[in-house]
Design an enzyme around this catalytic site. Structure first.
Site, PDB file in Angstrom:
ATOM      1  N   HIS A 172       0.834  -1.221   0.000  1.00 29.01           N
ATOM      2  CA  HIS A 172       0.000   0.000   0.000  1.00 29.01           C
ATOM      3  C   HIS A 172       0.864   1.265   0.000  1.00 29.01           C
ATOM      4  O   HIS A 172       0.412   2.315   0.448  1.00 29.01           O
ATOM      5  CB  HIS A 172      -0.943   0.046   1.208  1.00 29.01           C
ATOM      6  CG  HIS A 172      -1.652  -1.248   1.486  1.00 29.01           C
ATOM      7  ND1 HIS A 172      -2.905  -1.537   0.998  1.00 29.01           N
ATOM      8  CD2 HIS A 172      -1.254  -2.351   2.170  1.00 29.01           C
ATOM      9  CE1 HIS A 172      -3.274  -2.753   1.385  1.00 29.01           C
ATOM     10  NE2 HIS A 172      -2.278  -3.285   2.095  1.00 29.01           N
ATOM     11  N   SER A 223      14.799  21.643 -16.794  1.00 26.58           N
ATOM     12  CA  SER A 223      13.608  22.472 -16.953  1.00 26.58           C
ATOM     13  C   SER A 223      13.996  23.750 -17.682  1.00 26.58           C
ATOM     14  O   SER A 223      15.105  24.260 -17.500  1.00 26.58           O
ATOM     15  CB  SER A 223      13.046  22.808 -15.567  1.00 26.58           C
ATOM     16  OG  SER A 223      12.323  24.018 -15.612  1.00 26.58           O
ATOM     17  N   LYS A 247      16.445  21.979 -11.710  1.00 25.63           N
ATOM     18  CA  LYS A 247      15.702  20.744 -11.914  1.00 25.63           C
ATOM     19  C   LYS A 247      16.431  19.691 -12.728  1.00 25.63           C
ATOM     20  O   LYS A 247      17.190  19.992 -13.635  1.00 25.63           O
ATOM     21  CB  LYS A 247      14.375  21.044 -12.632  1.00 25.63           C
ATOM     22  CG  LYS A 247      13.406  21.811 -11.765  1.00 25.63           C
ATOM     23  CD  LYS A 247      12.565  20.895 -10.912  1.00 25.63           C
ATOM     24  CE  LYS A 247      11.434  20.363 -11.752  1.00 25.63           C
ATOM     25  NZ  LYS A 247      10.641  19.410 -11.042  1.00 25.63           N
ATOM     26  N   GLU A 294       9.303   8.637 -16.967  1.00 29.63           N
ATOM     27  CA  GLU A 294       7.941   9.136 -17.151  1.00 29.63           C
ATOM     28  C   GLU A 294       7.398   8.739 -18.526  1.00 29.63           C
ATOM     29  O   GLU A 294       6.235   8.374 -18.667  1.00 29.63           O
ATOM     30  CB  GLU A 294       7.911  10.655 -17.000  1.00 29.63           C
ATOM     31  CG  GLU A 294       8.170  11.105 -15.583  1.00 29.63           C
ATOM     32  CD  GLU A 294       8.352  12.616 -15.489  1.00 29.63           C
ATOM     33  OE1 GLU A 294       7.479  13.277 -14.938  1.00 29.63           O
ATOM     34  OE2 GLU A 294       9.371  13.127 -15.997  1.00 29.63           O
TER      35      GLU A 294
END
Ligand code: ARG
Length: 465
Positions: free
Chosen positions: A159, A280, A286, A293
């Protein structure tokens, strides 16, 4: 669009509407079949010669012409024409342009229906082999990572809540097992793919004295399709392949999700390599896990291709229907996506930096040793349910005081449960907790080492059946 003389144009009075020609053409997509199509045609022409359906000289000239076209295609000299509809008619027309009217004899005792089915199965066989090999490379990278981080302890989750500490190697090997099964699924499909439809004709076979076994063996097929209708009407091998692609992508997507979480500042378990991340345009600090992804994101389209083809096939009467031309775009795309994802992961994984201290720290938090306290009591003869209850009360007490279980003094433990002795602390340290799980397949170092040995033997001696 240019209006070529259509190969099937004899019974037509009107020319094809331009929008129709553009709508029905597939050459942009199916030119990926060019070389396997030629391979199929060469086998067919040789068989026609051997069976005296063509003269030996005719067969030889056709084969030579096809071989020259294959070179043109490989060297990027072939001009694909949308007006010629698909890869098959483009190649046949080019053959005729090259060797004259004789080129028109190639299609004797053949239909585009068995032709495309043959090319697709040849393509699929190659796709499976490259997928299985890319899976092997990634599996080897996983086993390497497991071997080189055999001492790293991390939290195991259920979980997404800290559950019990495990070895990172154990966690990585779980992906090894999934991908190993994927590889077996793919290689197991080869026996169903390696069946020759060539010679099925449009659907009913042919009145020429062809030898289907001869073409099948020239093309390396293990078997010959037994029923000519099934041979041209079925695409379950495509559906099977797409479902394996979808399953494998789902596995990669779960790995992606974990790497995305683990590389976040909140987890800080890993740092992804610069080579496989991006920055970024506005935030200079970043470093984003874009490969992970996109693998996760592209899993959606791969699953979608499976769904699209199931829906495309579900209402089709036997035998061939033009709907089936739509089988290729999704298949090619899914294959490409999977292969690229596998290869990117195989190169990224060895460069992922592991932050062992962060993982260990997290592994010891959140009462991840509570099960071990309950197990300790159960070993002393207390029914496990009771042990669970007592341990739960101790956890609640510790939560109130903001201390871990192992910091609670023995007097306080005994006050709640006299069965607990001072030896309890020996069972609560993270390494003890991990090493206690000696059951087969468990997370103890000896068990994980066994899994590694098994995986190494898989990779070395028994990767493909
Ligand atoms: N381009 C077609 C396909 O991929 C080839 C078969 C066409 N056959 C036909 N009868 N129109 O399915």
């Amino acid at each position: 669009m240019e209006q070529d003389k259509r190969m099937w144009g004899g019974r037509f009075e009107e020319t094809t509407d331009e929008a129709v020609a553009a709508f029905t053409a597939s050459v942009d997509v199916d030119q990926a079949l060019a070389l396997v199509d030629i391979q199929g045609s060469i086998a067919h022409a040789k068989m026609l010669g051997a069976q005296k359906i063509l003269t030996a000289e005719e067969a030889r000239r056709i084969v030579e012409g096809l071989e020259a076209l294959a070179v043109d295609i490989q060297e990027g000299r072939f001009e694909w024409r949308t007006a010629l509809e698909d890869v098959h008619m483009n190649i046949e027309q080019a053959l005729t342009d090259r060797i004259g009217a004789l080129g028109g004899k190639l299609h004797t005792a053949r239909s585009r229906n068995d032709q495309v089915a043959t090319a697709l199965r040849l393509w699929l066989g190659q796709a499976v082999r490259s997928t299985v090999s890319a899976l092997k490379d990634l599996c080897a990278a996983l086993v390497d990572a497991a071997e080189s981080h055999l001492d790293v302890v991390m939290p195991g989750y259920t979980h997404l809540q800290v559950a019990q500490p495990v070895l990172l190697a154990h966690h990585l090997l779980a992906y090894y097992e999934m991908l190993r099964r994927d590889a077996r699924r793919f290689s197991g499909s080869l026996e169903r793919i390696s069946v020759s439809p060539l010679g099925a004709g449009a659907l009913a076979g042919t009145s020429f004295p062809i030898d289907r076994h001869q073409t099948a063996s020239m093309l390396g097929f293990a078997d010959v399709a037994r029923n000519s209708i099934d041979a041209v009407a079925s695409r379950d091998h495509v559906l099977e392949h797409l479902s394996y692609c979808a399953i494998t992508m789902v596995h990669l997507s779960r790995l992606s999700e974990e790497l995305i979480l683990w590389s976040s500042q909140e987890f800080g378990f890993v740092t992804l390599p610069d080579s496989h991340t991006t920055g970024s345009s506005i935030m200079p600090q970043k470093k984003n896990p874009d490969v992970c992804e996109l693998v996760r994101g592209k899993t959606g389209s791969v699953c979608g291709h499976l769904m699209a083809q199931l829906m495309m096939m579900k209402g089709l009467p036997l035998a061939y229907n033009r709907d089936m031309q739509e089988d290729k775009a999704g298949l090619f795309a899914a294959h490409q996506t999977l292969l690229r994802s596998l290869r990117l992961y195989a190169t990224m994984l060895p460069k992922v930096q592991i932050h062992a201290h962060r993982m260990r720290e997290a592994a010891g938090r959140a009462y991840s040793n509570a099960t071990d306290l309950a197990d300790y009591l159960a070993r002393k003869g207390m029914p496990f349910r009771e042990a669970h209850e007592v341990t739960g009360k101790l956890v609640a007490l510790c939560l109130k005081e903001g201390v871990p279980l192992e910091s609670l003094p023995i007097t306080r433990m005994k006050a709640l449960c006299p069965t607990i002795g001072a030896d309890v602390y020996d069972h609560l340290a993270v390494d003890k907790v991990v090493d206690a799980r000696q059951s087969f397949g468990g997370t103890a170092r000896s068990q994980v080492a066994l899994q590694i040995r098994h995986a190494c033997a898989d990779l070395k001696d028994r990767w493909c059946r």
